[in-house]
Design an enzyme around this catalytic site. Structure first.
Site, PDB file in Angstrom:
ATOM      1  N   THR A  12      -4.436   6.885 -21.575  1.00 32.57           N
ATOM      2  CA  THR A  12      -4.263   5.552 -21.012  1.00 32.57           C
ATOM      3  C   THR A  12      -2.859   5.091 -21.392  1.00 32.57           C
ATOM      4  OG1 THR A  12      -5.348   4.749 -23.004  1.00 32.57           O
ATOM      5  CG2 THR A  12      -6.656   4.768 -21.000  1.00 32.57           C
ATOM      6  N   ASP A  61      -7.550  14.417 -24.488  1.00 35.09           N
ATOM      7  CA  ASP A  61      -7.463  13.008 -24.099  1.00 35.09           C
ATOM      8  C   ASP A  61      -6.845  12.270 -25.283  1.00 35.09           C
ATOM      9  OD1 ASP A  61      -7.827  10.331 -23.679  1.00 35.09           O
ATOM     10  OD2 ASP A  61      -9.940  10.471 -23.112  1.00 35.09           O
ATOM     11  N   LYS A  88      -2.818   1.318 -24.602  1.00 34.02           N
ATOM     12  CA  LYS A  88      -3.215   1.226 -26.010  1.00 34.02           C
ATOM     13  C   LYS A  88      -1.930   1.256 -26.840  1.00 34.02           C
ATOM     14  CE  LYS A  88      -7.864   3.114 -25.363  1.00 34.02           C
ATOM     15  NZ  LYS A  88      -7.931   3.653 -23.998  1.00 34.02           N
ATOM     16  N   GLU A 144      -0.432   4.858  -0.264  1.00 30.96           N
ATOM     17  CA  GLU A 144      -1.221   6.096  -0.376  1.00 30.96           C
ATOM     18  C   GLU A 144      -0.335   7.326  -0.229  1.00 30.96           C
ATOM     19  OE1 GLU A 144      -3.035   3.777   1.983  1.00 30.96           O
ATOM     20  OE2 GLU A 144      -5.156   4.253   1.601  1.00 30.96           O
ATOM     21  N   TYR A 158       0.857  -1.197   0.000  1.00 30.72           N
ATOM     22  CA  TYR A 158       0.000   0.000   0.000  1.00 30.72           C
ATOM     23  C   TYR A 158       0.887   1.241   0.000  1.00 30.72           C
ATOM     24  CZ  TYR A 158      -5.015  -0.662   0.399  1.00 30.72           C
ATOM     25  OH  TYR A 158      -6.330  -0.880   0.116  1.00 30.72           O
ATOM     26  N   ARG A 163      -2.382  -1.656 -18.029  1.00 25.37           N
ATOM     27  CA  ARG A 163      -3.569  -0.801 -17.897  1.00 25.37           C
ATOM     28  C   ARG A 163      -3.302   0.271 -16.854  1.00 25.37           C
ATOM     29  NH1 ARG A 163      -6.420  -4.040 -21.017  1.00 25.37           N
ATOM     30  NH2 ARG A 163      -8.114  -2.565 -21.225  1.00 25.37           N
TER      31      ARG A 163
HETATM   32  N1  DSN Z   1     -12.289   0.942 -24.696  1.00 24.61           N
HETATM   33  C1  DSN Z   1     -11.486   1.945 -25.340  1.00 24.61           C
HETATM   34  C2  DSN Z   1     -11.588   1.878 -26.814  1.00 24.61           C
HETATM   35  O1  DSN Z   1     -11.697   0.787 -27.322  1.00 24.61           O
HETATM   36  O2  DSN Z   1     -11.542   2.884 -27.490  1.00 24.61           O
HETATM   37  C3  DSN Z   1     -11.760   3.300 -24.872  1.00 24.61           C
HETATM   38  O3  DSN Z   1     -12.057   3.314 -23.526  1.00 24.61           O
END
Ligand code: DSN
Length: 404
Positions: free
Chosen positions: A216, A190, A219, A46, A44, A225
């Site tokens: 994120t 974003d 991707k 925090e 942990y 993630r």
């Molecule tokens: N799930 C993602 C996508 O496929 O674009 C976005 O959150």
């Protein structure tokens, strides 16, 4: 019944034997898998590096500081938060930092290629805030910047969001930033889908035209993630840190943060720049091959890592086609087509295809043409299970050339 470990093993085999064209997915490196499965999950932490609530943080702090430093270098950001659990919590933290319930935000409509967290009525971003949307121009199917500007003046939003989840063209961050600042709004970019392209100069950079950037990490950035929140404004940085913890989250998932640190180091290598160039080249090759076979693409091509196939002229909806493709081990997702009034969220008339994952495996333009061929074969097969099984066998053989 399979044990959980057996199911994990089966999923690995499934990924090895499937052409994965989901635009938001990828494969992480062995080092990142090691970080994710490490002892860091027992801890942990925090708080933030050098200012925690529990003892025993010397290695944790070093990992978090390294991740922040590498994100700063990669994205040219002065302040970075690496703790958000994923993209939706990252955007929510930005809203908590910058808005009060009922305030107005303006984002790209979901059916025009935006994201749920950009103000969709089913998301907290649309339930707790006065969410207004902008869309595409019906003639070009590209972002309608004039409409965006008009809505910004009409509604005086506090935040304007740029970013995409199913839009195949470049975003003019400079223009959106100018509109936002002309009405006194903050500009949140974003860049989850395109962060790798932004980092390597393959897409125009939101900074200095955006006040805050979120992405994120799993991707095209090819990490575990998680998410990054970045800004060059010290006052915003403080608010964002407080919004992430203790605002909406508890202890960070430090095994993930370690994986993010490794992904960022990988993204700083020349090989990663080559990778993002190839992602774009592959998307263009896939787009051309599909168009040659008579498929309509929204905007007639792509500037980034994805294409949106409009199936209306093919007399099949995206739900059925994506399921048929899956039977042949080709993994895609059904997707809405802008301005399509006949499709529904469950049965939209498009599919979205992206090349980040297959490019990680080493595929190039030749393989993209082969993939377009398989996709068309599946279409021609209709619901003939015998033909779909034959294509599946060929796809598995094709995938055997590439190792996870
Ligand atoms: N799930 C993602 C996508 O496929 O674009 C976005 O959150």
């Amino acid at each position: 019944m399979d044990t959980i470990l057996q199911l994990i093993h089966k999923e690995k085999t499934r990924q090895q034997q499937t052409i994965r064209l989901i635009a938001s997915e990828n494969y992480v490196s062995e080092s990142i898998l090691t970080a994710l499965g490490s002892f860091l999950t027992n801890k942990y932490s925090e708080g933030y590096a050098l200012n925690r609530y529990y003892e025993g943080q010397e290695y944790i702090d070093a990992i978090e500081l390294q991740a922040i430093q590498d994100a700063k270098t990669l994205f040219g950001a002065e302040y970075v938060n690496v703790q958000a659990y994923s993209g939706s919590p990252a955007n929510l933290a930005v809203y908590l930092a910058t808005l009060k319930p009922g305030d107005t935000l303006l984002g790209l409509d979901l059916s025009s290629g935006g994201h749920l967290t950009h103000g969709s009525k089913v998301s907290i971003s649309g339930k707790w805030f006065n969410a207004i949307s902008y869309g595409l121009h019906p003639d070009t199917m590209r972002i309608d910047y004039e409409q965006l500007e008009q809505r910004a003046h009409e509604h005086s939003p506090k935040v304007i969001i740029s970013g995409l989840s199913a839009y195949p063209r470049e975003i003019d961050f400079e223009r959106i930033g100018a509109i936002a600042h002309s009405v006194g709004a903050l500009h949140l970019a974003d860049i989850s889908h395109i962060s790798g392209l932004v980092a390597t100069g393959e897409h125009p950079h939101p900074f200095p035209h955006a006040d805050i950037m979120t992405t994120t990490t799993h991707k095209i950035l090819r990490g575990p993630r998680g998410a990054l929140i970045m800004t060059n404004t010290p006052t915003l940085a403080k608010k964002i840190d407080k919004a992430v913890f203790p605002g909406i989250q508890g202890g960070p998932h430090m095994n993930n943060v370690a994986g993010i640190a490794i992904a960022l180091q990988e993204a700083l290598t020349p090989e990663y720049t080559d990778y993002t160039k190839q992602v774009k080249a592959n998307t263009q090759a896939l787009a051309e091959a599909l168009m040659q076979k008579g498929y309509d693409l929204v905007t007639g091509g792509s500037d980034n890592h994805l294409v949106l196939v409009d199936l209306r002229s093919k007399n099949i909806n995206g739900d059925i086609f994506s399921k048929q493709l899956m039977r042949a081990h080709i993994e895609t997702n059904k997707n809405a087509i802008p301005f399509d009034t006949l499709g529904t969220p469950q049965k939209p008339n498009g599919i979205r295809l992206g090349t980040p994952a297959v490019t990680t495996l080493g595929m190039q333009e030749l393989e993209m043409r082969q993939i377009a061929h398989y996709i068309d074969q599946v279409y021609q097969a209709g619901d003939s299970m015998e033909t779909l099984n034959q294509i599946k066998t060929e796809v598995i053989e094709f995938m055997n050339q590439f190792k996870l």
